[in-house]
Design a protein around this motif. Structure first.
Motif, PDB file in Angstrom:
ATOM      1  N   LEU A  37      18.450  10.333 -39.040  1.00 44.05           N
ATOM      2  CA  LEU A  37      17.878   9.478 -38.256  1.00 44.05           C
ATOM      3  C   LEU A  37      16.740  10.098 -37.856  1.00 44.05           C
ATOM      4  O   LEU A  37      15.734   9.413 -37.270  1.00 44.05           O
ATOM      5  CB  LEU A  37      19.089   9.391 -37.305  1.00 44.05           C
ATOM      6  N   GLN A  38      16.899  11.248 -37.396  1.00 46.01           N
ATOM      7  CA  GLN A  38      15.688  12.020 -36.784  1.00 46.01           C
ATOM      8  C   GLN A  38      14.549  11.809 -37.344  1.00 46.01           C
ATOM      9  O   GLN A  38      13.462  11.556 -36.967  1.00 46.01           O
ATOM     10  CB  GLN A  38      16.304  13.478 -36.345  1.00 46.01           C
ATOM     11  N   GLN A  39      14.589  12.186 -38.777  1.00 47.07           N
ATOM     12  CA  GLN A  39      13.539  11.933 -39.612  1.00 47.07           C
ATOM     13  C   GLN A  39      13.213  10.419 -39.873  1.00 47.07           C
ATOM     14  O   GLN A  39      11.750  10.403 -39.886  1.00 47.07           O
ATOM     15  CB  GLN A  39      13.903  12.348 -41.275  1.00 47.07           C
ATOM     16  N   ASP A  40      13.973   9.592 -39.846  1.00 45.97           N
ATOM     17  CA  ASP A  40      13.392   8.193 -40.001  1.00 45.97           C
ATOM     18  C   ASP A  40      12.862   7.640 -38.777  1.00 45.97           C
ATOM     19  O   ASP A  40      11.936   6.818 -39.065  1.00 45.97           O
ATOM     20  CB  ASP A  40      14.857   7.325 -40.259  1.00 45.97           C
ATOM     21  N   VAL A  41      13.285   8.239 -37.636  1.00 45.64           N
ATOM     22  CA  VAL A  41      12.564   7.575 -36.335  1.00 45.64           C
ATOM     23  C   VAL A  41      11.189   8.422 -36.560  1.00 45.64           C
ATOM     24  O   VAL A  41      10.221   7.583 -36.089  1.00 45.64           O
ATOM     25  CB  VAL A  41      13.047   8.040 -35.171  1.00 45.64           C
ATOM     26  N   ALA A  75      13.206  12.396 -28.863  1.00 42.74           N
ATOM     27  CA  ALA A  75      12.535  11.860 -27.542  1.00 42.74           C
ATOM     28  C   ALA A  75      11.218  12.795 -27.689  1.00 42.74           C
ATOM     29  O   ALA A  75      10.087  12.119 -27.537  1.00 42.74           O
ATOM     30  CB  ALA A  75      13.238  12.208 -26.437  1.00 42.74           C
ATOM     31  N   ALA A  76      11.363  14.002 -28.108  1.00 42.37           N
ATOM     32  CA  ALA A  76      10.134  14.841 -27.830  1.00 42.37           C
ATOM     33  C   ALA A  76       9.284  14.480 -28.950  1.00 42.37           C
ATOM     34  O   ALA A  76       7.949  14.410 -28.907  1.00 42.37           O
ATOM     35  CB  ALA A  76      10.579  16.440 -28.066  1.00 42.37           C
ATOM     36  N   GLY A  77       9.795  14.176 -30.293  1.00 40.71           N
ATOM     37  CA  GLY A  77       8.974  13.551 -31.480  1.00 40.71           C
ATOM     38  C   GLY A  77       8.203  12.401 -31.277  1.00 40.71           C
ATOM     39  O   GLY A  77       7.000  12.121 -31.661  1.00 40.71           O
ATOM     40  N   ALA A  78       8.989  11.557 -30.758  1.00 39.62           N
ATOM     41  CA  ALA A  78       8.198  10.175 -30.070  1.00 39.62           C
ATOM     42  C   ALA A  78       7.158  10.230 -29.324  1.00 39.62           C
ATOM     43  O   ALA A  78       6.073   9.462 -29.219  1.00 39.62           O
ATOM     44  CB  ALA A  78       9.255   8.984 -29.640  1.00 39.62           C
ATOM     45  N   ARG A  79       7.043  11.310 -28.229  1.00 35.19           N
ATOM     46  CA  ARG A  79       6.102  11.322 -27.525  1.00 35.19           C
ATOM     47  C   ARG A  79       4.845  11.806 -28.205  1.00 35.19           C
ATOM     48  O   ARG A  79       3.636  11.467 -27.531  1.00 35.19           O
ATOM     49  CB  ARG A  79       6.637  12.536 -26.288  1.00 35.19           C
ATOM     50  N   LEU A  80       4.862  12.602 -29.336  1.00 37.42           N
ATOM     51  CA  LEU A  80       3.672  12.861 -29.904  1.00 37.42           C
ATOM     52  C   LEU A  80       2.520  11.911 -30.088  1.00 37.42           C
ATOM     53  O   LEU A  80       1.314  12.105 -29.686  1.00 37.42           O
ATOM     54  CB  LEU A  80       3.965  13.817 -30.973  1.00 37.42           C
ATOM     55  N   PRO A  81       3.020  10.821 -30.595  1.00 33.06           N
ATOM     56  CA  PRO A  81       1.995   9.606 -30.906  1.00 33.06           C
ATOM     57  C   PRO A  81       2.141   8.746 -29.699  1.00 33.06           C
ATOM     58  O   PRO A  81       1.778   7.533 -29.812  1.00 33.06           O
ATOM     59  CB  PRO A  81       2.540   8.884 -31.995  1.00 33.06           C
TER      60      PRO A  81
END
Length: 136
Positions: A37-41, A75-81
């Protein structure tokens, strides 16, 4: 609307609601499912103009430290873009566990349900990354 990738049996679906990605857990996710899921998101956020990620935990009875860390990393990964993350539908036991585990959830807003979670995402009312989070 997007269904799980055919190559990922039992994957958590990621649905597109306009510019918001909705992740709804159904049942207790195992570690491999959480990692996928982390990779897919991350892939979906990077490949789209997603303004936010909404993670619905209403179908989850319990959370362990691994899933807590995965949620923090999503959450942290989504913040990057520049996408925001809202976590909703937590049962009291899940909320308590996340607090006790102590994962840092930067830029994460929590709400009671999906309907309330859409408001801050659609109106840009989520806290700025690294800023104070809301908890409605």
């Amino acid at each position: 609307m997007t269904l799980p990738h055919p190559g990922h049996p039992g994957a958590v679906p990621i649905l597109a609601l306009e510019d918001i990605l909705l992740v709804t857990f159904q049942g207790e996710p195992h570690d491999a499912m959480a990692e996928q899921l982390q990779q897919d998101v991350a892939h979906r956020v990077a490949g789209s103009a997603a303004a936010g990620v909404l993670i619905d935990l209403s179908g989850v009875e319990m959370v362990d430290s691994f899933l807590g860390r995965v949620i923090a990393e999503i959450a942290a990964g989504a913040r990057l873009p520049a996408a925001r993350t809202v976590l909703c539908g937590m049962r009291p036991a899940v909320a308590t566990t996340l607090v006790e585990l102590g994962p840092t959830l930067p830029g994460l807003v929590t709400t009671l349900d999906v309907e309330r979670a859409l408001e801050p995402l659609r109106h840009g009312a989520c806290a700025a990354p690294g800023g104070p989070e809301g908890g409605t």
